[in-house]
Design a protein around this motif. Sequence first.
Motif, mmCIF file in Angstrom:
data_model
loop_
_atom_site.group_PDB
_atom_site.id
_atom_site.type_symbol
_atom_site.label_atom_id
_atom_site.label_comp_id
_atom_site.label_asym_id
_atom_site.label_seq_id
_atom_site.Cartn_x
_atom_site.Cartn_y
_atom_site.Cartn_z
ATOM 1 N N LEU A 1 -4.806 8.977 17.294
ATOM 2 C CA LEU A 1 -4.370 10.186 16.603
ATOM 3 C C LEU A 1 -3.308 9.910 15.544
ATOM 4 O O LEU A 1 -3.029 10.772 14.719
ATOM 5 N N ILE A 2 -2.724 8.732 15.563
ATOM 6 C CA ILE A 2 -1.700 8.379 14.582
ATOM 7 C C ILE A 2 -2.402 7.947 13.303
ATOM 8 O O ILE A 2 -3.215 7.020 13.311
ATOM 9 N N ALA A 3 -2.088 8.631 12.218
ATOM 10 C CA ALA A 3 -2.771 8.399 10.947
ATOM 11 C C ALA A 3 -2.616 6.953 10.492
ATOM 12 O O ALA A 3 -1.512 6.416 10.430
ATOM 13 N N GLY A 4 -3.739 6.320 10.221
ATOM 14 C CA GLY A 4 -3.747 4.966 9.693
ATOM 15 C C GLY A 4 -3.730 3.868 10.734
ATOM 16 O O GLY A 4 -4.108 2.737 10.442
ATOM 17 N N TYR A 5 -3.284 4.178 11.948
ATOM 18 C CA TYR A 5 -3.168 3.128 12.957
ATOM 19 C C TYR A 5 -4.534 2.601 13.380
ATOM 20 O O TYR A 5 -4.703 1.398 13.566
ATOM 21 N N LYS B 1 -2.289 -5.218 13.431
ATOM 22 C CA LYS B 1 -1.587 -4.548 14.528
ATOM 23 C C LYS B 1 -0.568 -5.481 15.184
ATOM 24 O O LYS B 1 0.459 -5.034 15.682
ATOM 25 N N ASP B 2 -0.859 -6.798 15.173
ATOM 26 C CA ASP B 2 0.090 -7.766 15.725
ATOM 27 C C ASP B 2 1.327 -7.904 14.849
ATOM 28 O O ASP B 2 2.409 -8.214 15.334
ATOM 29 N N ASN B 3 1.179 -7.681 13.528
ATOM 30 C CA ASN B 3 2.285 -7.837 12.588
ATOM 31 C C ASN B 3 3.139 -6.583 12.446
ATOM 32 O O ASN B 3 4.192 -6.635 11.832
ATOM 33 N N VAL B 4 2.684 -5.479 12.985
ATOM 34 C CA VAL B 4 3.387 -4.206 12.847
ATOM 35 C C VAL B 4 4.184 -3.932 14.115
ATOM 36 O O VAL B 4 3.742 -4.240 15.222
ATOM 37 N N LYS C 1 10.735 7.825 6.329
ATOM 38 C CA LYS C 1 11.506 6.786 5.632
ATOM 39 C C LYS C 1 11.966 5.707 6.613
ATOM 40 O O LYS C 1 11.934 4.527 6.299
ATOM 41 N N ASP C 2 12.400 6.128 7.795
ATOM 42 C CA ASP C 2 12.859 5.179 8.813
ATOM 43 C C ASP C 2 11.722 4.278 9.280
ATOM 44 O O ASP C 2 11.904 3.060 9.454
ATOM 45 N N SER C 3 10.526 4.834 9.455
ATOM 46 C CA SER C 3 9.419 4.013 9.917
ATOM 47 C C SER C 3 8.949 3.058 8.827
ATOM 48 O O SER C 3 8.511 1.945 9.128
ATOM 49 N N LYS C 4 9.054 3.454 7.574
ATOM 50 C CA LYS C 4 8.697 2.533 6.469
ATOM 51 C C LYS C 4 9.701 1.400 6.362
ATOM 52 O O LYS C 4 9.338 0.264 6.112
ATOM 53 N N LYS C 5 10.981 1.731 6.572
ATOM 54 C CA LYS C 5 12.031 0.730 6.454
ATOM 55 C C LYS C 5 11.945 -0.288 7.594
ATOM 56 O O LYS C 5 12.112 -1.484 7.386
ATOM 57 N N ASN C 6 11.682 0.185 8.814
ATOM 58 C CA ASN C 6 11.675 -0.697 9.981
ATOM 59 C C ASN C 6 10.297 -1.233 10.331
ATOM 60 O O ASN C 6 10.182 -2.100 11.170
ATOM 61 N N GLY C 7 9.247 -0.633 9.769
ATOM 62 C CA GLY C 7 7.897 -1.026 10.151
ATOM 63 C C GLY C 7 7.405 -2.127 9.300
ATOM 64 O O GLY C 7 6.584 -2.895 9.488
#
Length: 114
Positions: A33-37, A45-48, A108-114
Amino acid sequence: MIFNVIIFFLMMLLSVLCFVCSDKFSKGQWLHLIAGYNHLSPKQKDNVNTKKIFQNASKVSLVAGVYIFYLSIVLQFILQDLFAPFFDLLLIGIPTITFFFYVILKVKDSKKNG
């Protein structure tokens, strides 16, 4: 009158669905259900940082559930003309703006840390 009750129960159902999604995301379930995952390859997926993605999705779903629950209650008060029109705008406007800023900060937080 019956329309108001139907809208109230639909909003409550949507709120409960957000709470359930939040719980499932926090446990690492329902990830499709998470968009793009679900479009990521196993190598990607291993790198994220998937744990961070699931935590953010869980938090946003929880906040969305609380927001929808709040709006369903306020909407019932507004439809029964219990508040002045200016107060109606405050009851809806301030939480809506706060919710949008929260979601933007989480993205923004998920882009910065992901």
